[in-house]
Design an enzyme around this catalytic site. Sequence first.
Site, PDB file in Angstrom:
ATOM      1  N   GLU A   1       0.803  -1.218   0.000  1.00 23.01           N
ATOM      2  CA  GLU A   1       0.000   0.000   0.000  1.00 23.01           C
ATOM      3  C   GLU A   1       0.836   1.268   0.000  1.00 23.01           C
ATOM      4  OE1 GLU A   1      -0.572  -2.665   1.873  1.00 23.01           O
ATOM      5  OE2 GLU A   1      -2.632  -3.283   1.440  1.00 23.01           O
TER       6      GLU A   1
ATOM      7  N   HIS B   1     -10.863  -3.648  11.128  1.00 26.43           N
ATOM      8  CA  HIS B   1     -11.517  -3.704   9.819  1.00 26.43           C
ATOM      9  C   HIS B   1     -12.744  -2.806   9.759  1.00 26.43           C
ATOM     10  CE1 HIS B   1      -8.876  -6.904   8.602  1.00 26.43           C
ATOM     11  NE2 HIS B   1      -9.553  -7.155   7.509  1.00 26.43           N
TER      12      HIS B   1
HETATM   13  C1  LIG Z   1      -2.370  -4.240   4.637  1.00 23.40           C
HETATM   14  C2  LIG Z   1      -3.496  -5.081   4.187  1.00 23.40           C
HETATM   15  N1  LIG Z   1      -3.838  -5.062   2.891  1.00 23.40           N
HETATM   16  C3  LIG Z   1      -4.857  -5.833   2.461  1.00 23.40           C
HETATM   17  C4  LIG Z   1      -5.547  -6.630   3.320  1.00 23.40           C
HETATM   18  C5  LIG Z   1      -6.692  -7.493   2.822  1.00 23.40           C
HETATM   19  N2  LIG Z   1      -6.293  -8.886   2.843  1.00 23.40           N
HETATM   20  C6  LIG Z   1      -6.638  -9.697   3.851  1.00 23.40           C
HETATM   21  S1  LIG Z   1      -6.014 -11.222   3.671  1.00 23.40           S
HETATM   22  C7  LIG Z   1      -5.303 -10.840   2.213  1.00 23.40           C
HETATM   23  C8  LIG Z   1      -4.567 -11.878   1.429  1.00 23.40           C
HETATM   24  C9  LIG Z   1      -3.245 -12.148   1.957  1.00 23.40           C
HETATM   25  O1  LIG Z   1      -2.662 -13.169   1.203  1.00 23.40           O
HETATM   26  P1  LIG Z   1      -1.516 -14.044   1.822  1.00 23.40           P
HETATM   27  O2  LIG Z   1      -0.605 -13.198   2.624  1.00 23.40           O
HETATM   28  O3  LIG Z   1      -0.903 -14.811   0.717  1.00 23.40           O
HETATM   29  O4  LIG Z   1      -2.264 -14.995   2.849  1.00 23.40           O
HETATM   30  P2  LIG Z   1      -3.393 -16.090   2.538  1.00 23.40           P
HETATM   31  O5  LIG Z   1      -4.698 -15.401   2.610  1.00 23.40           O
HETATM   32  O6  LIG Z   1      -3.125 -16.674   1.207  1.00 23.40           O
HETATM   33  O7  LIG Z   1      -3.253 -17.072   3.640  1.00 23.40           O
HETATM   34  C10 LIG Z   1      -5.537  -9.520   1.887  1.00 23.40           C
HETATM   35  C11 LIG Z   1      -5.033  -8.858   0.678  1.00 23.40           C
HETATM   36  C12 LIG Z   1      -5.171  -6.603   4.668  1.00 23.40           C
HETATM   37  N3  LIG Z   1      -5.803  -7.339   5.589  1.00 23.40           N
HETATM   38  N4  LIG Z   1      -4.138  -5.836   5.062  1.00 23.40           N
END
Ligand SMILES: Cc1ncc(C[n+]2csc(CCOP(=O)(O)OP(=O)(O)O)c2C)c(N)n1
Lengths: 353, 338
Positions: free
Chosen positions: A62, A131
């Site tokens: 971000e 959130h």
């Molecule tokens: C800083 C931030 N950006 C976006 C999000 C929204 N978000 C929640 S989980 C996620 C996916 C994260 O992917 P990964 O780290 O690969 O973990 P996975 O869900 O695959 O276990 C996102 C983008 C967030 N929680 N925090």
Amino acid sequence: MTARSITYAAAIHEAIQTAMTLDERVICYGLGVPDPKGVFGTTLGLQEQFGAERVFDMPTSENAMTGVAVGAALAGLRPVVTHQRVDFFLLAMDQLVNSAAKWRYIFRGEMAVPLTIRLVIGRGWGQGPTHSQSLQAWFAHVPGLKVVMPSLAADAKGLLLASIADNNPVVFLEHRWLHNQAGAVPEGDYRVPLGKAAVLREGADVTLVGMSFMTMEALRAAEHLAGRGVTCDVVDLRTIAPLDWDTVLGSVSKTGRLLALDTSWITGSVAGEIVARAATECWEALKCAPQRLGLPDFPVPAGYSLTRGFYPTACDVVRKVEQMLGRELGAEALAIPADEHHDVPGEWFKGPF
Amino acid sequence: MTSDVAPQTAIDLLRRMERIRLLEEAIAERYPEEKMRCPTHLSTGQETVPSAIGVALRRDDQVFSTHRSHAHYVGKGGDLGALVAELYGKAGGCCGGRGGSMHLSDRSVGFVASTAIVANSIPLAVGAALANRLLGNGRVGCALFGDAAVEEGVFSESVNFAALRALPVLFVCENNQYSVFTHLRDRQPAGRRIHEMVAAMGVRTVVGDGNDALAVLAAVEDAAAHARNRKGPVFLEFATYRWREHCGPFYDNDLGYRTAGEFEAWRARDPVARLEGELVSRGDLDAAGLRSLQESVRAEVAAAFDVAEASPFPPAADAYRELFVAQDGMPSQGSHTE
Ligand SMILES: Cc1ncc(C[n+]2csc(CCOP(=O)(O)OP(=O)(O)O)c2C)c(N)n1
Ligand SMILES: [Mg+2]
């Protein structure tokens, strides 16, 4: 131009689509922008329509991607960057506050940052402390940022188009509980000027000032109060910075009573600023102490029972007005019944998401 | 090299994996009742890494986790009833209902916390390691995260500091290829190997098959020993796959962001079934032993839901407490105030 009934989310979609059609310097990116859900439907199909050079997903970065948008804006593009929660955007405060907000000023007006940052705020379904924050006061506190918080579908479109057209950094805050609300929205290049509040309802007794979802609560309360012989001006701020003081203070001068409503914590809130300005500038006209309603100064818990009563509703608005007028106005009729869920705006809003 | 895992250790590993699998299946089944009114990120298909962490680390090693927190908590040995009660928003939840699914904690087993912002808790594990070093307590900090977290600046900043100070911390990346609906190819350059990128930052790295439980266990044990012996941090990357939707109880392959073929190929590599098979063929368990292990885990899961159902909702007034600690924490030497 004709208007038809579409949702707030569709209105946002239409605004981006219109801007991208009008000006090929407009680009749109953010986490999930081209994915199958398209940021609550607001970016669906845009990549297909405008191509992957102008509409794209981004790494989970971000802060850098905000700086990239600032750099691109300085170099001639007009980025629209989206984040699915304001909370995720907190990683990018450096680029927003130290770069975007100050660039024009520091470099003696020689450079502009035409940048729109869409941030989703909201609440409910146990999203909890990180959130469901509503941080407009942080942004409004920083000179050099414009802050927009539409309540009605038409304004969502008109203000977003105006934000993208604006040559300054604009933080555009959309409430998730409004995304599904429909309203009459004009077709085409419909713009609503930034910095102008709207008086959604006129009355003589009390000025209710709202923003975003709190404007809905104000309208419900005003409707109820009208049935009890109390009429309200409902001022929908639409833009938080620059704030339309003429409209707000004009209304307060007329009614002599102010209740400012906020979607966020009460301490250091936009509502607090409105009360302060009313007290200093409308002192003579005031018939009772100006009041405000917002969230208690605690993080938002996730749990169902803990969030009951956390958010002020139309019922609380009427209760406050009862205090201000010193008489009973049947606030209880607006209380959320014990058998109704307080953590969703309707059946459409439900986990998971 | 994995066959020298002692039978009791291997069974412990399997038990943790069964717990995660059966608990998550029960959550998925009961989520539509709408009593768990919070987002839920299930780890079905990803049971291996969290379980191996739980077995390989010491009880007092500190684990930090993410939005996909249930498995990490359960793998480290967190209390099941307190987890399910947290999803229900009940007083008996591990955060008394304040945190919901994404904020879990069971410090009695070294699961310090999970947090909901991507990469948010990674530096906290580094901070724990910094404290461990200074306090000389021999503990290891451990950050669990997904493949998207490495895209955040705070990840690189954390790895850099840990490497600089040779801190006792494990960085454990469960690479399931996706961030919500977005595949790695749309987030990181083609040919990127995350562990290679991190190796270039000066830390030891390990890469492995995240569905091969015994191999993951060996790798984590090795890494923990390395960190504990003051040799510096280790970054571990394990390839795995989330079966269900990013957030919620359903399958979402119909949305088209991934192919049925890809999903089926990963499902065929079910890590739980694989370890079950291995333990039976190693002779650690016979078919009856496996059945009884599963039955006892099923009973634990059912009991956890009973705890959640029976626990009362916290009163609304509970939301307005514990914002600050009232007492100072530093010893005084006749200090005086204004
Ligand atoms: C800083 C931030 N950006 C976006 C999000 C929204 N978000 C929640 S989980 C996620 C996916 C994260 O992917 P990964 O780290 O690969 O973990 P996975 O869900 O695959 O276990 C996102 C983008 C967030 N929680 N925090
Ligand atoms: Mg992932």
